[in-house]
Enzyme design. Structure first.
Site, PDB file in Angstrom:
ATOM      1  N   LYS A 172       1.874  11.094  -2.025  1.00 48.18           N
ATOM      2  CA  LYS A 172       1.946  10.962  -0.712  1.00 48.18           C
ATOM      3  C   LYS A 172       3.237  10.820   0.044  1.00 48.18           C
ATOM      4  O   LYS A 172       3.987   9.772  -0.383  1.00 48.18           O
ATOM      5  CB  LYS A 172       0.996  10.038  -0.155  1.00 48.18           C
ATOM      6  N   GLU A 249      10.254   0.222  -6.065  1.00 47.26           N
ATOM      7  CA  GLU A 249      11.537   0.448  -5.828  1.00 47.26           C
ATOM      8  C   GLU A 249      11.596  -0.160  -4.140  1.00 47.26           C
ATOM      9  O   GLU A 249      11.086   0.642  -3.440  1.00 47.26           O
ATOM     10  CB  GLU A 249      12.423   1.766  -5.920  1.00 47.26           C
ATOM     11  N   CYS A 283      18.962   2.504   0.641  1.00 43.21           N
ATOM     12  CA  CYS A 283      18.626   1.417   0.099  1.00 43.21           C
ATOM     13  C   CYS A 283      19.820   0.873  -0.817  1.00 43.21           C
ATOM     14  O   CYS A 283      19.913  -0.390  -1.059  1.00 43.21           O
ATOM     15  CB  CYS A 283      17.316   1.034  -0.833  1.00 43.21           C
ATOM     16  N   GLU A 382      17.574  -6.647   5.372  1.00 42.26           N
ATOM     17  CA  GLU A 382      18.072  -5.315   5.497  1.00 42.26           C
ATOM     18  C   GLU A 382      17.638  -4.683   6.696  1.00 42.26           C
ATOM     19  O   GLU A 382      16.465  -4.724   7.289  1.00 42.26           O
ATOM     20  CB  GLU A 382      16.998  -4.670   4.433  1.00 42.26           C
TER      21      GLU A 382
HETATM   22  P1  ADP Z   1       9.531   2.311   5.385  1.00 44.83           P
HETATM   23  O1  ADP Z   1       9.927   1.103   6.182  1.00 44.83           O
HETATM   24  O2  ADP Z   1      10.785   3.103   4.544  1.00 44.83           O
HETATM   25  O3  ADP Z   1       8.654   3.327   6.447  1.00 44.83           O
HETATM   26  P2  ADP Z   1       7.008   1.726   4.114  1.00 44.83           P
HETATM   27  O4  ADP Z   1       6.946   0.734   3.147  1.00 44.83           O
HETATM   28  O5  ADP Z   1       6.292   1.287   5.378  1.00 44.83           O
HETATM   29  O6  ADP Z   1       8.680   1.628   4.278  1.00 44.83           O
HETATM   30  O7  ADP Z   1       6.617   3.076   3.599  1.00 44.83           O
HETATM   31  C1  ADP Z   1       6.961   3.840   2.342  1.00 44.83           C
HETATM   32  C2  ADP Z   1       5.787   4.301   1.972  1.00 44.83           C
HETATM   33  O8  ADP Z   1       4.891   3.778   1.725  1.00 44.83           O
HETATM   34  C3  ADP Z   1       5.457   5.456   2.830  1.00 44.83           C
HETATM   35  O9  ADP Z   1       4.775   6.617   2.282  1.00 44.83           O
HETATM   36  C4  ADP Z   1       4.128   4.819   3.853  1.00 44.83           C
HETATM   37  O10 ADP Z   1       3.265   5.727   4.497  1.00 44.83           O
HETATM   38  C5  ADP Z   1       3.581   4.124   2.470  1.00 44.83           C
HETATM   39  N1  ADP Z   1       2.784   3.072   2.919  1.00 44.83           N
HETATM   40  C6  ADP Z   1       2.860   2.102   4.030  1.00 44.83           C
HETATM   41  N2  ADP Z   1       1.931   1.146   4.052  1.00 44.83           N
HETATM   42  C7  ADP Z   1       1.045   1.429   3.044  1.00 44.83           C
HETATM   43  C8  ADP Z   1      -0.262   0.967   2.482  1.00 44.83           C
HETATM   44  N3  ADP Z   1      -0.689  -0.128   3.108  1.00 44.83           N
HETATM   45  N4  ADP Z   1      -0.674   1.394   1.393  1.00 44.83           N
HETATM   46  C9  ADP Z   1      -0.166   2.454   0.763  1.00 44.83           C
HETATM   47  N5  ADP Z   1       1.046   3.099   1.022  1.00 44.83           N
HETATM   48  C10 ADP Z   1       1.426   2.571   2.338  1.00 44.83           C
END
Ligand code: ADP
Length: 481
Positions: A172, A249, A283, A382
């Site tokens: 995903k 990461e 990052c 960050e």
């Molecule tokens: P960023 O601030 O870089 O968007 P996130 O951690 O929100 O960082 O997102 C990184 C990835 O994790 C994306 O693909 C996002 O859709 C996914 N993601 C965010 N929330 C969830 C969740 N609750 N469960 C699984 N995947 C998630």
């Protein structure tokens, strides 16, 4: 309007819902409609991956090599086009987009080679007449969740080792940048992957990501993203039965130390690149510039001159050095931190203005704070934007202490011409990656990538070390008779 479907079980499956992918350099431009998956899509994808696993994990290394090599060849041949796709949806400049696409191709080639190199060990038992073997086996169905800032390299560096070592995948990508992963998955399918080995389910983290986490047939998760999400996913992996193996990461607040004896040109080039290229959205960005007092003013002046000359404009326009911020939410976050920095008493030495260009986009002037204390929020949290903080210190010892005084530990750099300090810093820096006379960002694809402390968890990614995560070890004993 182009519509992009998920790949499930080797077929393109249209989503019941779609979301628009917008160009951050020109928000009037819609790149396409991308499927937004459901928990049911994830269940179908995991089932397809599970069904494909027995045969895929028993393919010969040559079969896996051939597919990954073929995909690598296509990615490299199409790097300009893929780079354009990437830069258009993410906003990093075209040269960086093409460079990242090429890197994805190189990663695929590296892991094609790794298929052939995977070996076990054979040792004598401590008991007479017995042989002991240690072999590595694929884990099963692996879930990959990726962020928006490296839309093709990160998917490539997770997909390639997962497949090379015989796993099946459900990936995903981040919602903001589905096109790059879609193009990569399309290439891999046409390179001969059997049905179900690699599945793409685009959509929301809270829906698609969550469903991947909850599925009992997902054996492992490789995640790159924010600390908050990483922690949540780790807890879900531990709570699952059976527990899922996981690798995270996450963030960084990477220090770049500049000592009095530094080559100023090298220091300024490293700081400008590390802090502001890719719009600071790495990052590994050099977001804390820790400068000893004798060189401080000269360094700030020279860096300011350099940064003033950087052109912030459309990512696809020739001559741009820095593209737009990725979206409105990230732009708001950057502006919020500019305000926080001012309120905390740091001096906004240069930049931080919203810029207007020919097209509506999220253009932000690089911002340089001086007079920053390491306890300020702009030095601890960050920001993930083109915002850097200069922290003045007395000497090397204080610089090292400040560099390590952070919850993160991804990358750390030092600019010095003194071998003693360079060597001491490499040994004593509490980071997973250390750079001497280089920006904290910018790494090779054939060696391990990863950090310490709150930045990372689990085995390293990339290079031969990737097998620690994507395989499990079996120890077999045989009575030789
Ligand atoms: P960023 O601030 O870089 O968007 P996130 O951690 O929100 O960082 O997102 C990184 C990835 O994790 C994306 O693909 C996002 O859709 C996914 N993601 C965010 N929330 C969830 C969740 N609750 N469960 C699984 N995947 C998630």
């Amino acid at each position: 309007m182009a519509v992009f479907s998920n790949f499930i079980g080797g077929e393109q499956v249209a989503g019941t819902q779609t979301v628009r992918n917008i160009n951050p350099s020109n928000t009037d431009e819609v790149i396409g409609e991308f499927a937004s998956g459901t928990a049911a899509d994830v269940a179908t994808a995991v089932a397809a991956a599970k069904a494909a696993f027995p045969a895929w994990s028993r393919t010969t290394p040559q079969e896996r090599y051939d597919i990954l090599k073929k995909a690598s060849d296509e990615v490299l041949a199409r790097k300009e086009e893929l780079g354009r796709i990437l830069s258009r949806e993410e906003g990093k400049i075209l040269a960086e987009g093409i460079g990242e696409a090429a890197r994805a191709g190189q990663i695929l080639a590296f892991f094609a080679g790794e298929c052939l190199r995977l070996a076990g060990e054979n040792v004598p038992s401590v008991r007479p007449g017995i042989g002991v073997e240690m072999t590595r086996e694929a884990i099963g169905v692996v879930a990959l969740i990726t962020p928006w800032n490296f839309p093709i390299a990160i998917p490539a560096w997770k997909i390639a080792p997962a497949l090379a070592y015989g796993n099946c995948v459900v990936i995903k990508p981040a919602e903001l940048v589905p096109h790059s992963t879609w193009a990569l998955v399309d290439i891999l399918h046409r390179s001969g992957l059997p049905k179900g080995v690699l599945n793409l389910v685009m959509g929301k983290g809270s829906v698609v990501g969550q469903a991947m986490l909850e599925h009992p047939d997902v054996a492992a998760l490789s995640f790159t993203g924010s600390v908050a999400t990483g922690r949540k996913l780790a807890a879900a992996c531990v709570a699952a039965n059976p527990m899922k193996k996981f690798q995270l990461e996450m963030g960084g607040k990477n220090p770049l130390v500049i000592l009095d004896d530094a080559d100023l040109e090298v220091a300024v080039a490293s700081a400008a690149n590390g802090a502001f290229f890719s719009t600071g959205q790495r990052c590994t960005a050099s977001s804390r510039l820790i400068v000893t007092e004798k060189v401080h003013n000269r360094f700030v002046d020279a860096l300011t001159e350099k940064v003033k000359a950087l052109v912030v404009d459309d990512a696809l326009k020739l001559g741009s050095h820095i593209g737009p911020v990725v979206d409105q939410a990230q732009f708001d976050q950057d502006e919020r931190y500019l305000e926080i920095g001012r309120k905390e008493g740091a001096k906004l030495h240069w930049g931080g203005e919203r810029l207007n260009r020919a097209t509506p986009g999220f253009y932000l002037q690089p911002a340089l704070f001086t007079e920053v204390g390491n306890s300020m929020r702009i030095a601890r949290e960050e920001i993930f934007g083109p915002v850097a903080a200069v922290i003045r210190v007395k000497d090397y010892d204080e610089a090292l202490a400040v560099a390590n005084d952070t919850e993160f530990g991804l990358s750390a750099g030092i600019c010095t011409t003194n071998l003693k300090y360079a060597t001491h810093f490499k040994r004593n820096s509490e980071a997973g990656m250390v750079m001497v006379n280089l920006p904290t960002a910018g790494v090779d694809y054939h060696v391990p990538f990863g950090g310490r402390k709150a930045s990372s968890f689990g085995p390293r990614e990339q290079g031969a070390y990737a097998r620690e995560f994507y395989t499990m070890v079996k120890t077999s004993y045989t009575l030789a008779g």
